[in-house]
Design an enzyme around this catalytic site. Structure first.
Site, PDB file in Angstrom:
ATOM      1  N   SER A   1      37.008 -37.128 -55.001  1.00 37.75           N
ATOM      2  CA  SER A   1      37.548 -35.849 -54.538  1.00 37.75           C
ATOM      3  C   SER A   1      38.477 -35.242 -55.577  1.00 37.75           C
ATOM      4  CB  SER A   1      38.383 -36.037 -53.273  1.00 37.75           C
ATOM      5  OG  SER A   1      37.622 -36.599 -52.264  1.00 37.75           O
TER       6      SER A   1
ATOM      7  N   HIS B   1      29.944 -34.306 -54.405  1.00 38.18           N
ATOM      8  CA  HIS B   1      31.081 -34.372 -53.480  1.00 38.18           C
ATOM      9  C   HIS B   1      30.610 -34.032 -52.074  1.00 38.18           C
ATOM     10  CE1 HIS B   1      35.255 -32.775 -52.185  1.00 38.18           C
ATOM     11  NE2 HIS B   1      35.263 -34.085 -52.135  1.00 38.18           N
TER      12      HIS B   1
ATOM     13  N   GLU C   1      28.841 -30.592 -52.720  1.00 39.40           N
ATOM     14  CA  GLU C   1      29.312 -29.816 -53.866  1.00 39.40           C
ATOM     15  C   GLU C   1      28.905 -30.595 -55.122  1.00 39.40           C
ATOM     16  OE1 GLU C   1      33.593 -29.651 -53.600  1.00 39.40           O
ATOM     17  OE2 GLU C   1      33.677 -27.668 -54.469  1.00 39.40           O
TER      18      GLU C   1
ATOM     19  N   ASN D   1      38.016 -27.427 -52.218  1.00 38.17           N
ATOM     20  CA  ASN D   1      39.434 -27.764 -52.024  1.00 38.17           C
ATOM     21  C   ASN D   1      40.354 -26.842 -52.804  1.00 38.17           C
ATOM     22  OD1 ASN D   1      39.057 -29.761 -50.156  1.00 38.17           O
ATOM     23  ND2 ASN D   1      38.953 -31.418 -51.653  1.00 38.17           N
TER      24      ASN D   1
HETATM   25  P1  NAD Z   1      37.144 -45.933 -47.802  1.00 41.28           P
HETATM   26  O1  NAD Z   1      38.461 -46.584 -48.021  1.00 41.28           O
HETATM   27  O2  NAD Z   1      36.684 -45.667 -46.399  1.00 41.28           O
HETATM   28  O3  NAD Z   1      35.989 -46.799 -48.512  1.00 41.28           O
HETATM   29  C1  NAD Z   1      36.094 -47.271 -49.830  1.00 41.28           C
HETATM   30  C2  NAD Z   1      35.250 -48.530 -49.961  1.00 41.28           C
HETATM   31  O4  NAD Z   1      35.177 -48.894 -51.343  1.00 41.28           O
HETATM   32  C3  NAD Z   1      35.825 -49.747 -49.210  1.00 41.28           C
HETATM   33  O5  NAD Z   1      34.855 -50.247 -48.310  1.00 41.28           O
HETATM   34  C4  NAD Z   1      36.110 -50.751 -50.323  1.00 41.28           C
HETATM   35  O6  NAD Z   1      35.890 -52.105 -49.942  1.00 41.28           O
HETATM   36  C5  NAD Z   1      35.107 -50.306 -51.381  1.00 41.28           C
HETATM   37  N1  NAD Z   1      35.365 -50.801 -52.722  1.00 41.28           N
HETATM   38  C6  NAD Z   1      36.574 -51.014 -53.318  1.00 41.28           C
HETATM   39  N2  NAD Z   1      36.374 -51.515 -54.548  1.00 41.28           N
HETATM   40  C7  NAD Z   1      35.023 -51.641 -54.743  1.00 41.28           C
HETATM   41  C8  NAD Z   1      34.210 -52.106 -55.801  1.00 41.28           C
HETATM   42  N3  NAD Z   1      34.718 -52.569 -56.932  1.00 41.28           N
HETATM   43  N4  NAD Z   1      32.861 -52.081 -55.632  1.00 41.28           N
HETATM   44  C9  NAD Z   1      32.303 -51.635 -54.475  1.00 41.28           C
HETATM   45  N5  NAD Z   1      33.034 -51.178 -53.435  1.00 41.28           N
HETATM   46  C10 NAD Z   1      34.384 -51.188 -53.565  1.00 41.28           C
HETATM   47  O7  NAD Z   1      37.188 -44.579 -48.650  1.00 41.28           O
HETATM   48  P2  NAD Z   1      36.343 -43.222 -48.418  1.00 41.28           P
HETATM   49  O8  NAD Z   1      37.145 -42.321 -47.560  1.00 41.28           O
HETATM   50  O9  NAD Z   1      34.956 -43.578 -48.049  1.00 41.28           O
HETATM   51  O10 NAD Z   1      36.377 -42.588 -49.883  1.00 41.28           O
HETATM   52  C11 NAD Z   1      35.504 -43.023 -50.897  1.00 41.28           C
HETATM   53  C12 NAD Z   1      35.417 -41.966 -51.987  1.00 41.28           C
HETATM   54  O11 NAD Z   1      34.967 -40.729 -51.412  1.00 41.28           O
HETATM   55  C13 NAD Z   1      36.740 -41.640 -52.680  1.00 41.28           C
HETATM   56  O12 NAD Z   1      36.481 -41.369 -54.034  1.00 41.28           O
HETATM   57  C14 NAD Z   1      37.214 -40.380 -51.960  1.00 41.28           C
HETATM   58  O13 NAD Z   1      38.048 -39.580 -52.791  1.00 41.28           O
HETATM   59  C15 NAD Z   1      35.883 -39.692 -51.735  1.00 41.28           C
HETATM   60  N6  NAD Z   1      35.840 -38.704 -50.629  1.00 41.28           N
HETATM   61  C16 NAD Z   1      36.438 -38.990 -49.437  1.00 41.28           C
HETATM   62  C17 NAD Z   1      36.362 -38.055 -48.401  1.00 41.28           C
HETATM   63  C18 NAD Z   1      36.969 -38.350 -47.048  1.00 41.28           C
HETATM   64  O14 NAD Z   1      37.155 -37.398 -46.265  1.00 41.28           O
HETATM   65  N7  NAD Z   1      37.263 -39.611 -46.705  1.00 41.28           N
HETATM   66  C19 NAD Z   1      35.673 -36.844 -48.588  1.00 41.28           C
HETATM   67  C20 NAD Z   1      35.044 -36.603 -49.822  1.00 41.28           C
HETATM   68  C21 NAD Z   1      35.138 -37.548 -50.838  1.00 41.28           C
END
Ligand code: NAD
Length: 282
Positions: free
Chosen positions: A118, A139, A151, A189
């Site tokens: 993000s 994204h 995106e 954003n």
């Molecule tokens: P989350 O915390 O729900 O999930 C992250 C996952 O990554 C966890 O299950 C963790 O165990 C795993 N992880 C950590 N290290 C790892 C590795 N070395 N190899 C494989 N997996 C690993 O987080 P999320 O909300 O799903 O966000 C993930 C990404 O998506 C981030 O970059 C975030 O910025 C982006 N994002 C989030 C949202 C949102 O609304 N949550 C929206 C758009 C983008």
């Protein structure tokens, strides 16, 4: 056409991305370092598919087919056949750089690597893979199965061919893509968060009440939710971090976070997740 995808991370976003790929006919390998996260991700997918079946948006057979296309593992080596890998692990620059180097060593030389970050620079992440021309930002929005948009963010190095292939893939999995250049906050954003920040300035100045600001934007602009109620959903700490990133990233005072936003975060009023933000939650 892309028929095999790898998804890194089985969290909120990774599981959602894996689910929509699997339901649209793509073979998915979802990788996470944590077996517990894999279990949670798989249950989240199964639960979401079941809800779609009960709403008659999916048949029981389609649900079973989608689950059969999904493989979850802690072993990165299983990504070897993926034509596209979408990284959706925890938001940390060091972690993502490490993961991308690891993926780069495993995938085929013509595979595309994408990130769902993000806030990190697509250009900076692209710089660590061996073919930065085949790197792009994808994204997605939360919850992935419900939100129509993806995106696409082109880093400085992203080739036209990579962009075209990912644009087609977005359509293949039923999403509507928009394309933006690499820049803090990308497009959505960048526009949304300063609008919310401005609503906080308006509240702070006593221009109108929180209820009236939100009603004004809902009824006057047809927004489905008011900016302050949306801030409570996003989390005021997350919003503050994004505004700080804009302020520093653009080096422009027009992005300065509203002092009331800082004050509320300092008080621990983070929105829905803390039970109190611009509104109170039971
Ligand atoms: P989350 O915390 O729900 O999930 C992250 C996952 O990554 C966890 O299950 C963790 O165990 C795993 N992880 C950590 N290290 C790892 C590795 N070395 N190899 C494989 N997996 C690993 O987080 P999320 O909300 O799903 O966000 C993930 C990404 O998506 C981030 O970059 C975030 O910025 C982006 N994002 C989030 C949202 C949102 O609304 N949550 C929206 C758009 C983008």
């Amino acid at each position: 056409m892309i028929i095999g995808v790898g998804v890194i991370g089985a969290g909120t976003m990774g599981a959602g991305i894996a689910q929509i790929c699997a339901t649209t006919g793509v073979q998915v390998t979802m990788v996470d370092v944590s077996p517990a996260a894999i279990d949670r991700g798989q249950s989240a997918i199964a639960g979401s598919l079941e809800r779609l079946v009960s709403k008659e948006k999916l048949t029981a057979a389609q649900k079973a087919e989608a689950l059969a296309r999904l493989r979850a593992t802690t072993d990165y080596a299983e990504l070897a056949d993926a034509q596209l890998v979408i990284e959706a692990a925890t938001e940390s620059l060091e972690l993502k750089l490490r993961i991308l180097r690891q993926v780069d060593e495993i995938v085929a030389k013509d595979a595309i690597i994408a990130t769902n970050t993000s806030s990190l620079s697509i250009t900076q992440l692209a710089a660590v893979v061996s073919a930065p021309a085949r790197f792009i930002g994808m994204h997605f929005f939360n919850p992935v199965p419900m939100m129509a948009l993806v995106e696409l963010i082109r880093g400085l190095q992203t080739s036209d061919e990579t962009h075209a292939r990912v644009l087609a893939f977005a359509g293949q999995i039923g999403k509507t893509p928009i394309t933006a250049k690499n820049s803090p906050g990308f497009a959505v954003n960048r526009i949304l968060c300063p609008m919310i920040n401005e609503a906080v300035f308006a509240l702070q100045e006593g221009l109108a009440t929180a209820e009236d600001i939100d009603a004004g934007m809902k009824l006057g602009c047809n927004h489905p939710i008011g900016p302050l109620a949306l801030a409570d959903m996003i989390g005021l700490d997350t919003l503050l971090a994004i505004m700080q990133m804009f302020y520093e990233g653009f080096d422009d005072p027009k992005y300065r976070p509203a002092p009331l936003l800082k004050e509320m975060v300092a008080a621990g009023y983070l929105g829905r997740k803390s039970g109190r933000g611009f509104y109170a939650y039971a």
